[in-house]
Design a protein around this motif. Sequence first.
Motif, PDB file in Angstrom:
ATOM      1  N   ARG A 111       0.837  -1.205   0.000  1.00 34.57           N
ATOM      2  CA  ARG A 111       0.000   0.000   0.000  1.00 34.57           C
ATOM      3  C   ARG A 111       0.870   1.253   0.000  1.00 34.57           C
ATOM      4  O   ARG A 111       0.587   2.205  -0.744  1.00 34.57           O
ATOM      5  N   ASN A 112       1.929   1.247   0.784  1.00 43.70           N
ATOM      6  CA  ASN A 112       2.854   2.386   0.774  1.00 43.70           C
ATOM      7  C   ASN A 112       3.479   2.559  -0.621  1.00 43.70           C
ATOM      8  O   ASN A 112       3.641   3.686  -1.112  1.00 43.70           O
ATOM      9  N   PHE A 113       3.839   1.440  -1.227  1.00 43.83           N
ATOM     10  CA  PHE A 113       4.440   1.463  -2.556  1.00 43.83           C
ATOM     11  C   PHE A 113       3.484   2.093  -3.568  1.00 43.83           C
ATOM     12  O   PHE A 113       3.868   2.990  -4.340  1.00 43.83           O
ATOM     13  N   TYR A 130       1.039  -1.166 -13.594  1.00 45.06           N
ATOM     14  CA  TYR A 130       1.050  -2.277 -12.642  1.00 45.06           C
ATOM     15  C   TYR A 130      -0.154  -3.221 -12.734  1.00 45.06           C
ATOM     16  O   TYR A 130      -0.044  -4.395 -12.365  1.00 45.06           O
ATOM     17  N   TYR A 131      -1.296  -2.731 -13.190  1.00 42.46           N
ATOM     18  CA  TYR A 131      -2.507  -3.558 -13.183  1.00 42.46           C
ATOM     19  C   TYR A 131      -2.397  -4.790 -14.084  1.00 42.46           C
ATOM     20  O   TYR A 131      -2.900  -5.866 -13.699  1.00 42.46           O
ATOM     21  N   PRO A 132      -1.809  -4.711 -15.282  1.00 45.14           N
ATOM     22  CA  PRO A 132      -1.792  -5.898 -16.149  1.00 45.14           C
ATOM     23  C   PRO A 132      -1.208  -7.135 -15.490  1.00 45.14           C
ATOM     24  O   PRO A 132      -1.780  -8.233 -15.590  1.00 45.14           O
ATOM     25  N   ALA A 133      -0.078  -7.003 -14.804  1.00 45.08           N
ATOM     26  CA  ALA A 133       0.523  -8.165 -14.135  1.00 45.08           C
ATOM     27  C   ALA A 133      -0.352  -8.650 -12.986  1.00 45.08           C
ATOM     28  O   ALA A 133      -0.487  -9.855 -12.756  1.00 45.08           O
ATOM     29  N   VAL A 146      -9.816  -7.123  -6.768  1.00 46.08           N
ATOM     30  CA  VAL A 146     -10.084  -6.443  -8.035  1.00 46.08           C
ATOM     31  C   VAL A 146     -11.327  -5.566  -7.922  1.00 46.08           C
ATOM     32  O   VAL A 146     -11.410  -4.506  -8.558  1.00 46.08           O
ATOM     33  N   ILE A 147     -12.280  -5.974  -7.101  1.00 48.02           N
ATOM     34  CA  ILE A 147     -13.453  -5.124  -6.842  1.00 48.02           C
ATOM     35  C   ILE A 147     -13.018  -3.837  -6.155  1.00 48.02           C
ATOM     36  O   ILE A 147     -13.413  -2.730  -6.555  1.00 48.02           O
ATOM     37  N   HIS A 148     -12.201  -3.957  -5.132  1.00 44.70           N
ATOM     38  CA  HIS A 148     -11.749  -2.791  -4.376  1.00 44.70           C
ATOM     39  C   HIS A 148     -11.024  -1.809  -5.299  1.00 44.70           C
ATOM     40  O   HIS A 148     -11.251  -0.595  -5.249  1.00 44.70           O
ATOM     41  N   THR A 149     -10.185  -2.347  -6.179  1.00 42.85           N
ATOM     42  CA  THR A 149      -9.431  -1.489  -7.092  1.00 42.85           C
ATOM     43  C   THR A 149     -10.334  -0.802  -8.102  1.00 42.85           C
ATOM     44  O   THR A 149     -10.279   0.422  -8.287  1.00 42.85           O
ATOM     45  N   GLU A 163      -4.961   0.844  -1.889  1.00 45.59           N
ATOM     46  CA  GLU A 163      -5.321  -0.334  -1.092  1.00 45.59           C
ATOM     47  C   GLU A 163      -5.703  -1.501  -1.996  1.00 45.59           C
ATOM     48  O   GLU A 163      -5.312  -2.645  -1.751  1.00 45.59           O
ATOM     49  N   GLY A 164      -6.494  -1.208  -3.029  1.00 41.92           N
ATOM     50  CA  GLY A 164      -6.932  -2.269  -3.926  1.00 41.92           C
ATOM     51  C   GLY A 164      -5.775  -2.928  -4.649  1.00 41.92           C
ATOM     52  O   GLY A 164      -5.702  -4.162  -4.753  1.00 41.92           O
TER      53      GLY A 164
END
Length: 440
Positions: A111-113, A130-133, A146-149, A163-164
């Motif tokens: 989350r910090n990252f 970052y999402y594709p990987a 994935v819902i949270h994101t 967070e997601g």
Amino acid sequence: MTFYSKPNYSDHLHEWLKRGRNWHIEYGDYLSNHITHNWIALDAAGASQEKMQWWQDTYTHNATNDTSQSAAKKPGMLESPRSNPIDYTEITDANWLNNLQSIRIAFPLYRNFFDKKIAELGLSACLKRYYPALSEGMAGAAFHPVIHTGWAVDVDSDDMAAEGLAYMATAFQPLATGSIHTEHQLWSPDAPRPIEALEKVLNDDRIPQLTEKADLLSKTEDYKRLNRGSFQQRLITFDNPDEPMSLFLNEMVTLKLPDIGQDLTSSIEELTVIATTVLYSSDNEFFILHGLTSLYAVLCVLPHLDESAQRNALGYWFRVLMATIIIQGSPGMTDAVTLLKKWLVDKEESKTVGYQLNEEKKAWWLQTLQSTIDSLDEHVPKAVYVLKRWAEWQSFSKSSHEVYVKAARNITKPNVNGELQDNLWFSNTFTKASESKNKK
């Protein structure tokens, strides 16, 4: 990407979403924290500040002491943000892929990252990077990361999005797509269309054996030690290269999508109708519901991805939905196929695209969503919110809109007591299913 439009959310929504960090992303070992998801649905319904506070009080203070209530209805007491119980390396661009699936220990560090990356790059560029990987592991934690994101992206919440993404990293769970598995193809222009693929899978003679095998394997000591809950442990069996479930996915599940450079709208419409129809036909089966809310989440992210990553994300989603249907015993799927075939005929006959809601229909959707805001079960307003948003995207047909309406009416149908506060329709079904499983 023409299928998606920004929602009208209030000025105070982001202040509520920031509060989500007052509690850990999970509670009770492996259950996912939904508090921010429902704030979004309530805000879309025009909920007052008092109603938003009511939801916080309801969700954070109603512990599950009453064992007669569905576990989906009330969480146990949410937990404070966790610190690492052991020394853990910092997450950086040099090692972020090496620490995926870190059994939740690294969640605060991820989350910090992602906080830093969103601040540095902006949310859209961060997602593209970052999402594709991460999307390969969207089966983790029953779709919730994935819902949270995606729901965070829907309303431009950087706090919630970080967070997601962190949750997607630490709950990362692929399904038979790694290098140790047989060759797989996520999507292809030459695959059977999704409705035909669903029918082919459901008619396969191996399905009952796969359902039983996943259940039996999930109860062995190796899987029980994972402590991820019955559903997730059954889903994880599909990633075992020595078992027939993974072979089945790689043999049977390829999503038909148009090639790079061609429009995705028609394919996306069909996927929304599939997610809606399998939910309706299963009488709002609890885990199939997450197929609906997670597809919405994926679609919110798609405009930020390149064309290849868009198709891969949809391919991963379709694979997880198929596995979910199988491990849940394919509830109501014969009816689903019948309804989906009817939708195909109706869509072809009506030849409508870009169906526009009139004021009466817009008012009906808002009233329907507003009718759910007192529910103690956050999944009810969440599901109606998704259907309302799809109805409003104005790129789909009248036939699809009728499917969304039908599902929304079923979701908001009151239980036998007629009391909205007593939990709406699908959670009663979930409770009965849980009780039945416990008796076996």
